[in-house]
Design an enzyme around this catalytic site. Structure first.
Site, PDB file in Angstrom:
ATOM      1  CD  GLU A 131      56.868  63.196  27.928  1.00 16.66           C
ATOM      2  OE1 GLU A 131      56.536  63.817  26.899  1.00 16.66           O
ATOM      3  OE2 GLU A 131      56.279  62.194  28.368  1.00 16.66           O
ATOM      4  CE  LYS A 133      62.205  55.918  32.397  1.00 17.92           C
ATOM      5  NZ  LYS A 133      61.887  55.043  33.514  1.00 17.92           N
ATOM      6  CB  CYS A 431      58.780  39.900  74.458  1.00 24.60           C
ATOM      7  SG  CYS A 431      59.525  38.715  73.323  1.00 24.60           S
ATOM      8  CB  CYS A 446      60.671  38.239  68.347  1.00 28.45           C
ATOM      9  SG  CYS A 446      59.677  37.773  69.773  1.00 28.45           S
TER      10      CYS A 446
HETATM   11  S1  IVH Z   1      57.951  57.446  26.324  1.00 27.56           S
HETATM   12  C1  IVH Z   1      58.722  53.290  23.696  1.00 27.56           C
HETATM   13  N1  IVH Z   1      57.651  58.975  28.393  1.00 27.56           N
HETATM   14  O1  IVH Z   1      59.503  54.291  31.193  1.00 27.56           O
HETATM   15  C2  IVH Z   1      59.097  53.977  24.902  1.00 27.56           C
HETATM   16  N2  IVH Z   1      57.979  56.670  28.774  1.00 27.56           N
HETATM   17  O2  IVH Z   1      61.884  52.729  31.331  1.00 27.56           O
HETATM   18  C3  IVH Z   1      58.662  55.417  24.872  1.00 27.56           C
HETATM   19  N3  IVH Z   1      57.929  56.067  31.141  1.00 27.56           N
HETATM   20  O3  IVH Z   1      58.431  51.935  28.825  1.00 27.56           O
HETATM   21  C4  IVH Z   1      58.136  55.744  26.173  1.00 27.56           C
HETATM   22  N4  IVH Z   1      57.562  58.061  31.919  1.00 27.56           N
HETATM   23  O4  IVH Z   1      56.658  52.932  30.443  1.00 27.56           O
HETATM   24  C5  IVH Z   1      57.853  57.729  27.962  1.00 27.56           C
HETATM   25  N5  IVH Z   1      57.320  60.470  30.097  1.00 27.56           N
HETATM   26  C6  IVH Z   1      57.523  59.232  29.692  1.00 27.56           C
HETATM   27  C7  IVH Z   1      57.645  58.160  30.591  1.00 27.56           C
HETATM   28  C8  IVH Z   1      57.878  56.892  30.090  1.00 27.56           C
HETATM   29  C9  IVH Z   1      57.741  56.794  32.235  1.00 27.56           C
HETATM   30  C10 IVH Z   1      58.154  54.595  31.162  1.00 27.56           C
HETATM   31  C11 IVH Z   1      57.585  53.873  29.973  1.00 27.56           C
HETATM   32  C12 IVH Z   1      58.763  53.161  29.381  1.00 27.56           C
HETATM   33  C13 IVH Z   1      59.665  53.055  30.554  1.00 27.56           C
HETATM   34  C14 IVH Z   1      61.096  52.780  30.206  1.00 27.56           C
END
Ligand code: IVH
Length: 764
Positions: A131, A133, A431, A446
């Site tokens: 999925e 991020k 200016c 400025c």
């Molecule tokens: S699953 C325990 N799914 O990215 C961690 N996290 O950089 C499992 N995040 O702490 C998280 N999109 O806050 C998951 N589709 C997604 C996400 C996601 C953003 C964030 C989340 C995580 C952080 C790490």
């Protein structure tokens, strides 16, 4: 020990040093990113540092301690919020990176991760879901018996900030779940800001003279940590769930079961979520997400790959920092080479001069890029950017293009290093007044009160409550006044008529929205009242660098009216005395620099200088306006109640072209603000704490305001934060960060009792 042992030890030593350095840099940037929401390096730069750290740890497991950045998640805890202990830790995810095509398979790390999963699970083709991020801020929502109990940030992973009130402004997050809700449901997800809303918000802020946010993630982080919920409600925040925390309810077996539960409960859920089995399907899904994510309307920088089956997740478990059953694949930002045609300078609303790269247009992530911000002179020097260079441009976070580096092989022979100061000839391109650099800041500014580029911002400041309190002429109204040519400096406000102001169009050409006579009348009445406001309020309104509300009040204590301040003998005397004191101290025959000098001649010169200084100081000393004191070691010290920097800045301002213009306009308008606090004898400055600045911290035996009053009455100053100028930090039990700062800046730390001794006028 032989030579080779020695060499080995040396090599280890330098690696150890680099390791410690990396920990320091990464921890500092974690704080900037998570707690302050003001990152100083790009995500890619951060990732590179983090990787280097991981590599060192891989070959030196003995270096790793629980405080290593690899063992902790970042920390976003903020003062002012109730703390919540997470029932299950909120972890981070391990990153894996896409590589440039010139280094083998671009998704080699993805293949490696999947292979590792297979062997850990003992399955040839484990089922995973993939999925997007989401580039937002991690938040957890706790529902008990269907009711939202609290919302919290990740914090340090174990304890977070309670941001329930702020999160409740997001309409899509249900306060109450429908019937059939699990008895405990903790949903983890991201709060974010859709790209279009982010652009709109920045336009509005711009119009109101407020600084723009660098990107949607910063805007989100800043918004959820506001203490004013009504303000949060104006921020276009959104939420998507992606994970499960604590749970008590009908069993959930797979990622899809969880998604279905979220749908049934009406909680917005991340999508798309693609199920895949086998490495080829996984690679394809990661590619598909890359295409899809560009049309999602919010920032994403990767794909998250998670084991689909919950029992298998459980069996893999977690490390201290991240689960073993998930990874975040980080896509390479799209980059292209182009030519830097010119560097132009923009004068922002706050007077900051920002260099902008004018580029040969290129197509990048679907849009034409022809400009990129160069931030400031330091950045230009660090990357050695010159006009005519071939540069690599990148759209980081798919928002603001930046220059990654220069291709020096293609540099034209005549390309010279760039100096912003020289390019503008030392003056503001808007200016023509001289530009300056504030203490410790890289930006050129400025500071001219009458600079038209800053007119809207300065007018808003001029009208704010602590200044001239002309409600309803700041923000968008000031913006419209400038845009429609009604004013080009704040003082022009006094030349407006009710008819003119009432006809002001706050809308657009198509959709006219007039300011109206009623508002105009009110505003002009307020301006009329402002004519009679005291000196300190007017001084604040001028927005002179380093002269804020407190200093303005202080300055007003020592001057009868604005006219007197503009030609202040007192300021000149302070400046002259300060220079003379410095000279006096360097002429000390006992100091090392004067070894071999004619001692008697020095003494004579010092005596004469001292007599001259005493004569100049006397009339002011009598009135308690300053004092010339012995400072041990045969030295002298000038105690200047205004502070050296403010004194100089004030005088320079009244001497500048802009300052003189302001004075002559005020003359024409018949305005000469009078000090409300001037007295021939400023008694407080005679007090035992005259010239001293105190900061209070930790637990004290009486309320802080009481101590502050005692300090002020004794002629001292009580301020909120420890700086180089702080004379003493008064610390009770606790008081962590201020204490650390004081130690760092060599500010003496004293206890309450010592303060009381000082108050009595005794030596500490
Ligand atoms: S699953 C325990 N799914 O990215 C961690 N996290 O950089 C499992 N995040 O702490 C998280 N999109 O806050 C998951 N589709 C997604 C996400 C996601 C953003 C964030 C989340 C995580 C952080 C790490």
């Amino acid at each position: 020990m032989d030579l080779f042992d020695f060499a080995e030890q040396q090599a280890q030593q330098t690696e150890r040093e680099r390791y410690d350095e990396l920990c320091r840099i990464i921890n500092r940037n974690n704080e900037l990113y998570y707690a302050k929401a003001q990152p100083e390096i790009t995500d890619a730069e951060y990732d590179a540092l983090y990787r280097e750290l991981e590599q060192i740890e891989a070959s030196h497991p003995d270096f790793v301690t629980p405080s290593s950045p690899t063992q902790r998640v970042g920390n976003d805890l903020t003062e002012g919020f109730r703390k919540i202990t997470h029932p299950r830790p909120m972890l981070s995810i391990d990153d894996i990176f896409e590589h440039k095509p010139d280094k083998g398979e671009t998704d080699a790390e993805l293949i490696e991760f999947y292979t590792r999963l297979s062997s850990a699970l003992g399955q040839t083709e484990p089922q995973v879901v993939i999925e997007p991020k989401i580039d937002g801020c991690a938040v957890t929502l706790m529902y008990r018996d269907g009711k939202l109990e609290y919302a919290a940030t990740r914090g340090d992973g174990r304890t977070g900030d309670d941001i329930t009130a702020n999160i409740s402004t997001i309409a899509a997050i249900p306060q109450q779940l429908p019937a059939g809700a699990p008895s405990v449901l903790e949903v983890r997800g991201e709060v974010y800001m859709p790209a279009a809303d982010f652009d709109k918000l920045n336009e509005q802020r711009d119009a109101a003279g407020l600084p723009a946010f660098a990107n949607p993630r910063n805007a989100t982080a800043g918004s959820i940590k506001l203490l004013d919920t009504a303000e949060v409600a104006t921020r276009p925040l959104a939420f998507l769930a992606h994970g499960l925390g604590m749970y008590e309810g009908a069993p959930l077996h797979t990622a899809e079961d969880f998604t279905q539960l979220l749908k049934d409960m009406g909680i917005p859920c991340n999508s798309p979520i693609i199920r895949a089995e086998g490495i080829e399907a996984v690679r394809q899904a990661v590619k598909d997400i890359d295409t899809l994510r560009r049309s999602l309307g919010y920032g994403t920088d990767g794909a998250v790959i998670k084991v689909a089956d919950f029992a298998r997740r459980e069996s893999l478990g977690t490390t201290a920092r991240a689960p073993r059953w998930a990874a975040a694949f980080k896509y390479l930002p799209e980059q292209k080479e182009t030519i830097l045609r010119a560097i132009t300078i923009q004068v922002g609303r706050t007077g900051v001069l920002t260099p902008v790269a004018e580029l040969e247009p290129v197509q990048l992530s679907g849009t034409t890029v022809s400009r990129a911000t160069l931030h400031n002179q330091d950045e230009i020097e660090r990357k050695d950017i010159r006009i005519g260079d071939t540069v690599l441009v990148e759209k980081s976070g798919e928002i603001i293009p930046s220059i990654v580096h220069v291709n020096k092989d293609k540099r034209p022979a005549n390309a010279a290093p760039y100096s912003l100061f020289e390019a503008v000839g030392g003056v503001c391109p808007s200016c023509g007044e001289p530009i300056s650099q504030e203490d410790g800041q890289v930006a050129w500014r400025c500071t001219n009160f009458t600079c038209t580029a800053q007119a809207a911002m300065r007018t808003t400041y001029f009208c704010k409550r602590e200044a001239l309190d002309v409600e309803n002429l700041g923000g968008t109204v000031a913006e419209a006044l400038v845009k429609n040519g009604y004013i080009s400096t704040p003082l022009d406000l006094f030349k407006l008529s009710v008819e003119q102001l009432g006809a002001l169009n706050l809308g657009t050409d198509d959709e006219v929205r007039r300011f109206g006579e009623k508002n105009a009348t009110k505003a002009l009445e307020a301006l009329n009242r402002a004519r009679a406001l005291p000196l300190d309020r007017w001084l604040t309104a001028f927005g002179i660098s380093s002269i804020g509300v407190t200093t303005s009040r202080e300055v007003a204590t020592y001057h009868r009216d604005l006219q007197q301040l503009a030609h202040s003998e007192y300021l000149s005397t302070l400046i002259r005395l300060e220079e003379d004191v410095n000279l006096y101290n360097t002429l000390n025959p006992k100091s090392r620099g004067n070894k071999g000098a004619d001692k008697e001649a020095l003494e004579l010169q010092r005596r004469e200088l001292k007599a001259a200084m005493e004569q100049q100081a006397e009339p002011y000393e009598k009135r308690g306006f300053l004092s010339l004191l012995p400072d041990g070691n045969n030295k002298l010290k000038l105690s200047n109640p205004l502070g050296s920097v403010s004194t100089r800045k004030l005088q320079a301002w009244f001497d500048s072209g802009a300052g003189q213009q302001v004075m002559s306009t005020l003359n024409e308008l018949g305005i000469n603000p009078i000090s409300a606090s001037y007295s021939e004898t400023a008694t407080a400055s005679n007090g035992p704490l005259a010239g001293l600045t105190f900061v209070l911290t930790g637990a004290l035996s009486r309320p802080r305001p009481e101590f502050e009053r005692m300090i002020t009455e004794a002629g001292g100053k009580a301020t909120g934060s420890v700086t180089k100028k702080t004379s003493y930090l008064v610390a009770g039990e606790g008081g962590g960060s201020k204490r650390d700062k004081a130690v760092k800046l060599n500010v003496p730390i004293i206890d309450e009792e010592t303060l009381l001794t000082l108050l009595k006028g005794e030596q500490a």
